[in-house]
Design a protein around this motif. Structure first.
Motif, mmCIF file in Angstrom:
data_model
loop_
_atom_site.group_PDB
_atom_site.id
_atom_site.type_symbol
_atom_site.label_atom_id
_atom_site.label_comp_id
_atom_site.label_asym_id
_atom_site.label_seq_id
_atom_site.Cartn_x
_atom_site.Cartn_y
_atom_site.Cartn_z
ATOM 1 N N MET A 168 0.838 -1.210 0.000
ATOM 2 C CA MET A 168 0.000 0.000 0.000
ATOM 3 C C MET A 168 0.867 1.252 0.000
ATOM 4 O O MET A 168 0.583 2.225 -0.710
ATOM 5 C CB MET A 168 -0.922 -0.015 1.223
ATOM 6 N N PHE A 169 1.944 1.234 0.790
ATOM 7 C CA PHE A 169 2.858 2.377 0.813
ATOM 8 C C PHE A 169 3.548 2.551 -0.536
ATOM 9 O O PHE A 169 3.690 3.672 -1.026
ATOM 10 C CB PHE A 169 3.914 2.188 1.910
ATOM 11 N N ALA A 170 3.989 1.433 -1.141
ATOM 12 C CA ALA A 170 4.659 1.511 -2.442
ATOM 13 C C ALA A 170 3.716 2.042 -3.517
ATOM 14 O O ALA A 170 4.132 2.808 -4.391
ATOM 15 C CB ALA A 170 5.197 0.135 -2.838
ATOM 16 N N ASP A 171 2.439 1.656 -3.444
ATOM 17 C CA ASP A 171 1.457 2.153 -4.410
ATOM 18 C C ASP A 171 1.350 3.678 -4.369
ATOM 19 O O ASP A 171 1.008 4.317 -5.364
ATOM 20 C CB ASP A 171 0.075 1.556 -4.125
ATOM 21 N N LEU A 172 1.636 4.247 -3.201
ATOM 22 C CA LEU A 172 1.512 5.695 -3.025
ATOM 23 C C LEU A 172 2.863 6.404 -3.071
ATOM 24 O O LEU A 172 2.980 7.559 -2.686
ATOM 25 C CB LEU A 172 0.800 6.004 -1.705
ATOM 26 N N GLY A 173 3.898 5.692 -3.545
ATOM 27 C CA GLY A 173 5.158 6.354 -3.832
ATOM 28 C C GLY A 173 6.294 6.108 -2.869
ATOM 29 O O GLY A 173 7.399 6.622 -3.078
ATOM 30 N N TYR B 60 2.149 1.928 -9.833
ATOM 31 C CA TYR B 60 2.294 0.485 -10.017
ATOM 32 C C TYR B 60 3.494 0.259 -10.940
ATOM 33 O O TYR B 60 3.350 0.201 -12.159
ATOM 34 C CB TYR B 60 1.027 -0.103 -10.646
ATOM 35 N N GLN B 61 4.690 0.152 -10.350
ATOM 36 C CA GLN B 61 5.907 0.120 -11.168
ATOM 37 C C GLN B 61 6.121 -1.220 -11.858
ATOM 38 O O GLN B 61 6.363 -1.274 -13.058
ATOM 39 C CB GLN B 61 7.122 0.439 -10.292
ATOM 40 N N TYR B 62 6.061 -2.307 -11.077
ATOM 41 C CA TYR B 62 6.312 -3.644 -11.637
ATOM 42 C C TYR B 62 5.811 -4.675 -10.643
ATOM 43 O O TYR B 62 5.622 -4.393 -9.459
ATOM 44 C CB TYR B 62 7.805 -3.864 -11.914
ATOM 45 N N VAL B 63 5.589 -5.878 -11.115
ATOM 46 C CA VAL B 63 5.130 -6.955 -10.236
ATOM 47 C C VAL B 63 6.266 -7.334 -9.283
ATOM 48 O O VAL B 63 7.427 -6.947 -9.480
ATOM 49 C CB VAL B 63 4.681 -8.198 -11.035
#
Length: 394
Positions: free
Chosen positions: A24-29, A359-362
């Protein structure tokens, strides 16, 4: 705009609660490094089904946009690498049992000497203190001890194994995320980091906000299928003629009126959930009988998008994916894979004005970013090869 740009997180977690929070944090940068080892493989990495490269779809979802650093935390050199990272990556989230990180030498008290701004979140089943602190457990155990499952079942029936992990996600993921963001706000004001002790059992106990409060005030414990929202009223699920189900939540008078009209039982419009148990039972039986007269598709036509009475079909997951509301809210997204193709995944539920999720990569292959990260922190190729040879990067 990425709203969490600048948050740098070390993720020592496996399984579900912690990885979902850091996703969730990664989704927001936020920048997230997932630290893992092939000596203790995350079960999410090996849980089927797999894609054509034998990578778990679940892992690729939970670890999207995170860098993977493969590290032996039982080596001195591995611990030194963590200590170097903590100078920059000043948020840690881990899911080990109490005492494990201390034995490794990377507990909160040790690491905050390196970086006083460190925010350290530990997610466990029962918390860092108390007689159950080191006790193992899983989602259904925390729901059980937290006093949730008994009054969430039908009378004379066993509790149902849930289709989602309520304690893991509502208890672990969400409480960890809220705690970390609260600590980050405090740090902005004070410059001081914090230790966050998340117990999934505590969280489940606290979620008894309605019936737990009822018991503490009146002394009456909640009972299976006797409360307003657990089947004790017509707020429930009803079987159709062909064996599908609809959810009915038409508690308010205006919604109950619409329900009765749609089911062709207008004589019960004035019934309320404050009526006697006999009247409640009579109303529920009438609703049950009415739903049995038509098929799922026939009721879909009646309870269509123009019906506003709190009645919805119980959808399969594939049906939910195609629901117009899910589609309109961009809850399905295409995320890049290393080979240039994309994978369909569940998107973030957080919608913030002016913010586009990243959403950078899986989820990456284990250790995919190890050399990149180490070179950023001054290691040259010769030193990296030596670390590999010494079993540090495993």
């Amino acid at each position: 705009m990425t709203i969490l740009n600048g948050l740098k997180i070390l993720d020592f977690c496996s399984l579900l609660p912690g990885p979902l929070a850091t996703m969730m944090f990664a989704d927001l940068g936020a920048e997230v490094i997932h630290i893992e080892s092939n000596r203790r493989v995350d079960l999410m990495r090996i849980m089927p089904p797999y894609d054509e490269e034998k990578e778990s779809y679940i892992h690729q979802h939970l670890n999207r946009s995170k860098k993977s650093l493969q590290l032996n935390l039982k080596s001195e050199e591995g611990i030194e690498i963590v200590k170097k990272l903590v100078k920059d990556y000043d948020i840690i989230i881990e899911g080990f049992r109490p005492g494990v990180m201390k034995r490794l030498g990377i507990d909160y008290d040790t690491l905050r000497e390196i970086n006083p701004r460190l925010i350290y979140c530990a997610i466990t089943g029962y918390g860092q203190t108390g007689p159950y602190a080191t006790r193992p457990g899983h989602d259904n155990n925390y729901l059980s001890v937290g006093g949730v499952l008994n009054h969430s079942r039908l009378k004379d029936k066993k509790p149902v194994a849930m289709g989602i992990q309520i304690a893991d996600i509502a208890g672990g993921t969400m409480h960890a995320a809220i705690g970390i963001l609260a600590a980050a706000l405090h740090r902005e004001k004070s410059g001081e980091g914090k230790f966050i002790d998340v117990s999934m059992t505590d969280a489940m106990f606290a979620m008894n906000a309605l019936y737990g409060t009822q018991y503490l005030g009146s002394g009456r414990p909640p009972q299976p299928e006797e409360e307003i929202l657990n089947g004790g009223t017509f707020y429930d699920y009803y079987r159709t003629k062909d064996g599908r189900y609809f959810s009915v939540g038409s508690l308010e008078p205006q919604f109950r009126k619409l329900l009765c009209e749609a089911l062709e039982i207008p004589e019960l419009i004035d019934s309320t959930f404050n009526d006697s148990s006999y009247t409640q039972q009579r109303f529920k039986e009438a609703v049950t009988d009415a739903f049995c007269t038509k098929t799922f598709d026939q009721w879909l036509e009646i309870f269509n998008e123009d019906f506003h009475g709190c009645v919805e079909p119980v959808l399969t997951f594939d049906e939910a994916c195609n629901h117009p509301q899910i589609q309109a809210r961009n809850m399905l997204v295409d995320v890049k894979k290393s080979d240039g193709s994309t994978q369909r995944q569940i998107g973030t539920a957080l919608k913030i004005s002016g913010v586009e999720p990243t959403y950078q990569y899986v989820g990456a292959k284990m250790g995919a970013h190890t050399e990149e990260i180490l070179k950023t922190y001054g290691y040259n190729q010769k030193e990296i090869e030596k670390l590999k040879a010494n079993g540090v990067l495993i």
